[in-house]
Design a protein around this motif. Structure first.
Motif, PDB file in Angstrom:
ATOM      1  N   ASN A 164     -32.656  21.248  20.941  1.00 51.86           N
ATOM      2  CA  ASN A 164     -31.586  21.128  21.938  1.00 51.86           C
ATOM      3  C   ASN A 164     -32.174  21.048  23.334  1.00 51.86           C
ATOM      4  OD1 ASN A 164     -29.818  21.460  19.844  1.00 51.86           O
ATOM      5  ND2 ASN A 164     -29.600  23.669  20.137  1.00 51.86           N
ATOM      6  N   ASN A 165     -31.473  20.357  24.224  1.00 53.51           N
ATOM      7  CA  ASN A 165     -31.896  20.380  25.619  1.00 53.51           C
ATOM      8  C   ASN A 165     -31.167  21.519  26.351  1.00 53.51           C
ATOM      9  OD1 ASN A 165     -29.322  19.452  25.979  1.00 53.51           O
ATOM     10  ND2 ASN A 165     -29.909  17.416  26.751  1.00 53.51           N
TER      11      ASN A 165
ATOM     12  N   LEU B 236     -28.038  17.991  21.219  1.00 53.51           N
ATOM     13  CA  LEU B 236     -29.185  17.765  20.324  1.00 53.51           C
ATOM     14  C   LEU B 236     -30.078  16.653  20.862  1.00 53.51           C
ATOM     15  CD1 LEU B 236     -27.415  17.967  16.861  1.00 53.51           C
ATOM     16  CD2 LEU B 236     -29.201  19.511  17.640  1.00 53.51           C
ATOM     17  N   ILE B 237     -31.400  16.836  20.691  1.00 49.92           N
ATOM     18  CA  ILE B 237     -32.367  15.790  21.059  1.00 49.92           C
ATOM     19  C   ILE B 237     -32.818  15.107  19.769  1.00 49.92           C
ATOM     20  CG2 ILE B 237     -34.621  15.298  22.095  1.00 49.92           C
ATOM     21  CD1 ILE B 237     -34.239  17.934  23.710  1.00 49.92           C
ATOM     22  N   TYR B 238     -32.693  13.772  19.746  1.00 48.43           N
ATOM     23  CA  TYR B 238     -33.078  13.004  18.563  1.00 48.43           C
ATOM     24  C   TYR B 238     -34.367  12.217  18.833  1.00 48.43           C
ATOM     25  CZ  TYR B 238     -28.561  13.939  16.411  1.00 48.43           C
ATOM     26  OH  TYR B 238     -27.483  14.553  15.855  1.00 48.43           O
TER      27      TYR B 238
END
Length: 541
Positions: A199-200, A205-207
């Motif tokens: 997560n940032n 969510l960071i993909y």
């Protein structure tokens, strides 16, 4: 009983036929006999070329009948059968011919021939890429075509999101297939999956895009070629233990070539329907040709220059023989290439014609032609370079020297992995575009006219393979001649040495006897009588 001899199929008395009258008797039939002999020798060539011409006429007639999609499929069925037969024979032909070819050549000559072949393929593909880039800058097919897009031609978009790095890594992976059985019908290809890695600060969510290995339909011919070559060398190293297996693959290969000779007689019929069905399936060809006419013209001109001037010049430079008399024996495979658009499907007929019509050593042709059909793509390199520059001009992008160099190198390298199938080069253009940072959404334009350009592309591809086999055959014969002369020279030197040894022995014998004779003459100071000579002879005996 009088001796008989045959003249024009009739048994006649040898002494009763005056020789002066024979030519007069044969004169009226000479031209007919020559013509009949020509047709007998080149029947398959004549039928194949006729198949193309009849196919064009048939396609134009049927085109006006406004067939449904289903009816078009039925009309194309005989052509589809030819493609299926040719593809059926590719796997046993490539594997067996490469194993028997690699096993029949000794390791030193295999390494040397392999080195020359790879150099030839690389140099010719680089020249082809350079011709493509030069023509694209001279003709400027994309300039003024900025308004052209996929919508006004009613084309589907082609998605190509593959990274350049992954394309080259896939090439290396396909060289070493994990499963040989699967390699006969599947290739390795990289796909991408978005995976959440955390997560940032905002809690979203960071993909990350992660490459994932997948299997795609289509024979991994590159992996099979490498395995067959190495396996052939391994059998050669085994010596007497490997001879049984080498004989098995040789027999398998010969049987496959017999099957090829049977299939060849169906080629004219298949080609007729392949060409005819393509003409029937064409959409609005006038709009396509006017919109993309300069691109089509540049591509075909590049193929004519490379196939009609550069490759024959390279062949002549190596062999000092007429390249066009060599190519005249390959009309059937070149016509097959034009109709099928597949260098792999042309391989069976190419092997047969190169060996039978042009007298190329079987060991050379069966070693080099399967490799050439996989890695030597001169025609593809030309149209890929033209397509890359065309798309750059279409998007008003100025190409710098670095990008031009990247196009040359990427086209040369990626053409090695291009599948020897119809439209196999379109995916390769995507790699080039990714490498120089251009969008791939205009690729569908290439796909729209690929059926036109792909025909001359395949002809140039297979012509390059055939001339390469001719050059290697010439170099191999030259080396063998040199080796035979060297062996002959060594034998002569050995014989000379033996003669010298004998001569020395005789001289020493004379030296041993002559003092006695002179001593005897000097002691007597008179010529010996007959009785003394007789006694001397008896004592000597």
């Amino acid at each position: 009983m009088e001796k008989t001899n045959e003249i024009n199929g009739h048994a006649v008395s040898e002494c009763s036929v005056p020789t002066s009258k024979i030519p007069a008797k044969n004169d009226p039939k000479t031209f007919k006999e020559k013509l009949a002999g020509f047709f007998k020798r080149n029947l398959l060539v004549v039928l194949t070329v006729s198949g193309v011409l009849v196919g064009v006429g048939l396609g134009m007639m049927v085109r006006n009948m406004n067939l449904t999609r289903a009816q078009m499929t039925y009309f194309a069925f005989p052509g589809e059968m030819l493609l299926r037969m040719l593809k059926m024979i590719i796997l046993p032909l490539v594997v067996c011919s490469l194993i028997s070819g690699a096993a029949s050549l000794d390791t030193r000559s295999l390494g040397k021939l392999g080195g020359i072949a790879v150099s030839y393929f690389l140099v010719t593909t680089l020249i082809a890429s350079a011709i493509g880039v030069a023509l694209a800058f001279i003709i400027k097919p994309g300039v003024g075509a900025g308004a052209l897009n996929t919508n006004n031609l009613g084309l589907e978009t082609v998605s190509a999101n593959k990274e350049t790095t992954d394309s080259f890594l896939d090439l290396a992976r396909n060289l070493f297939p994990a499963n040989l059985v699967a390699a006969a019908f599947r290739s390795y290809a990289t796909d991408y999956r978005m995976i959440a890695v955390g997560n940032n600060t905002n809690g979203t969510l960071i993909y990350q895009k992660v490459p994932v290995g997948t299997e795609t339909e289509g024979m991994n011919i590159l992996g099979l070629v490498l395995f067959a070559m190495v396996f052939g060398v391994a059998l050669r190293k085994l010596g007497t233990e490997g001879e049984e297996l080498i004989r098995f693959f040789n027999a398998f290969n010969e049987a496959t070539m017999v099957l090829v000779s049977w299939i060849m007689w169906y080629v004219p019929v298949g080609i007729m329907f392949l060409v005819g069905s393509k003409i029937v399936e064409m959409e609005d060809v006038v709009l396509l040709v006017t919109s993309l006419g300069k691109y089509i013209f540049a591509s075909i001109l590049g193929h004519v220059i490379h196939g009609g001037i550069i490759l024959p010049l390279i062949y002549f430079g190596f062999t000092r023989k007429n390249p066009f008399s060599f190519l005249s024996g390959l009309i059937t495979p070149l016509t097959t290439a034009f109709a099928t658009c597949s260098s792999s499907a042309t391989l069976p007929s190419m092997m047969k014609c190169v060996e039978e019509n042009n007298g190329v050593d079987k060991r050379i042709s069966r070693f080099i032609l399967p490799i050439g059909a996989t890695v030597n793509m001169d025609g593809a390199a030309i149209f890929q370079c033209i397509a890359a520059v065309f798309i750059a001009q279409l998007n008003n992008a100025e190409l710098n020297a670095g990008q031009i160099f990247t196009i040359l190198v990427t086209a040369t390298a990626s053409s090695v992995g291009a599948a020897g199938i119809p439209a196999g080069g379109i995916i390769t253009i995507a790699i080039i575009l990714e490498a120089i940072g251009l969008p791939t959404n205009d690729l569908s334009l290439m796909l729209a006219v690929d059926w036109i350009v792909d025909r001359t592309t395949t002809v140039v591809n297979v012509e390059g393979d055939a001339l390469g086999a001719g050059i290697l055959h010439h170099i191999n014969e030259k080396e063998m001649k040199k080796q035979r002369l060297q062996e002959k020279k060594e034998e002569e030197e050995e014989e000379l040495a033996e003669v010298r040894v004998e001569a020395v022995a005789n001289v020493s014998a004379e030296e041993e006897t002559s003092p006695l004779v002179t001593h005897q003459n000097q002691a007597g100071e008179v010529s010996p009588s007959a009785s003394e000579v007789k006694e001397a002879m008896e004592s000597a005996l």
